[in-house]
Design an enzyme around this catalytic site. Structure first.
Site, mmCIF file in Angstrom:
data_model
loop_
_atom_site.group_PDB
_atom_site.id
_atom_site.type_symbol
_atom_site.label_atom_id
_atom_site.label_comp_id
_atom_site.label_asym_id
_atom_site.label_seq_id
_atom_site.Cartn_x
_atom_site.Cartn_y
_atom_site.Cartn_z
ATOM 1 C CG ASP A 1 13.674 -18.219 49.230
ATOM 2 O OD1 ASP A 1 14.215 -18.426 48.121
ATOM 3 O OD2 ASP A 1 12.652 -18.831 49.616
ATOM 4 C CG HIS B 1 -2.719 -1.528 28.359
ATOM 5 N ND1 HIS B 1 -3.553 -2.590 28.618
ATOM 6 C CD2 HIS B 1 -2.424 -1.564 27.036
ATOM 7 C CE1 HIS B 1 -3.745 -3.267 27.484
ATOM 8 N NE2 HIS B 1 -3.073 -2.655 26.514
ATOM 9 C CB CYS C 1 11.061 -17.460 46.774
ATOM 10 S SG CYS C 1 9.341 -17.569 46.247
ATOM 11 C CB THR D 1 6.765 -21.338 44.069
ATOM 12 O OG1 THR D 1 6.554 -20.416 45.151
ATOM 13 C CG2 THR D 1 6.794 -22.760 44.614
ATOM 14 C CG HIS E 1 -1.314 -5.547 28.276
ATOM 15 N ND1 HIS E 1 -2.313 -6.425 27.926
ATOM 16 C CD2 HIS E 1 -0.776 -5.112 27.107
ATOM 17 C CE1 HIS E 1 -2.377 -6.515 26.597
ATOM 18 N NE2 HIS E 1 -1.438 -5.730 26.082
HETATM 19 C C1 RB5 Z 1 11.215 -22.291 50.598
HETATM 20 O O1 RB5 Z 1 11.262 -23.628 50.941
HETATM 21 C C2 RB5 Z 1 9.940 -21.981 49.817
HETATM 22 O O2 RB5 Z 1 8.837 -22.065 50.651
HETATM 23 C C3 RB5 Z 1 10.025 -20.617 49.196
HETATM 24 O O3 RB5 Z 1 11.168 -20.501 48.412
HETATM 25 C C4 RB5 Z 1 8.893 -20.206 48.278
HETATM 26 O O4 RB5 Z 1 8.659 -21.139 47.290
HETATM 27 C C5 RB5 Z 1 7.676 -19.716 48.925
HETATM 28 O O5 RB5 Z 1 6.717 -19.249 48.268
#
Ligand code: RB5
Length: 150
Positions: free
Chosen positions: A8, A134, A66, A68, A99
């Protein structure tokens, strides 16, 4: 190897760095998702793109990024056949290959820096699956998918 990578907007700068890094190593990179860090792009669409590329055999491995790494890994793991591992360090990346035979790697661009990401990518791309006990567990996951999605 052929690698599909998408992100993203939050993952865009790291995705570009990782795509260049993999290309320089001789991998074929299919890049998708956001076209800029400034224009919002859904991590759902980016996760779907990579998952489909892997499941359809267009790519041997996938990488999703993304902010996180959480949302996009959730998306990927909803596809039967995708084993997506959210990794924040090299050890996790080695283990997800050894694994879990992970076929998609997820990273959070707001969590780790470029140097750590490159180490994670190296481990994900090179570490083999251990098989043995595994393999039994990975096969159990596949059975679970068959059961839940029939
Ligand atoms: C974008 O602001 C953020 O929500 C996205 O990149 C991500 O971290 C979602 O899990």
């Amino acid at each position: 190897m052929i690698v599909s990578i998408a992100s993203d907007h939050a993952g865009y700068p790291l995705r570009r760095d990782v795509a260049d890094y993999l290309s320089k190593q001789g991998h074929t990179v299919i890049e998708g998702g956001a076209t800029s860090a400034d224009v919002p792009y859904s991590y759902v669409l980016a996760g779907q793109k990579v998952s489909r590329d892997v499941l359809e055999g267009q790519a041997e491995r996938g990488i999703v990024i993304c902010g996180t790494g959480i949302g996009i890994s959730m998306v990927a793991n909803k596809f039967p056949g995708i084993r997506c591992a959210l990794c924040t360090n090299e050890f996790m990346a080695r283990m997800c290959r050894q694994h879990n035979d992970a076929n998609v790697l997820s990273m959070g661009a707001r969590v780790i820096g470029k140097g750590v990401a490159f180490g994670i990518v190296d481990a994900f791309m090179t570490e083999p699956f251990d098989g043995g006990r595994h393999m039994t567990r990975v096969n159990d996951m596949k059975e679970q998918e068959k059961e839940l999605f029939k």
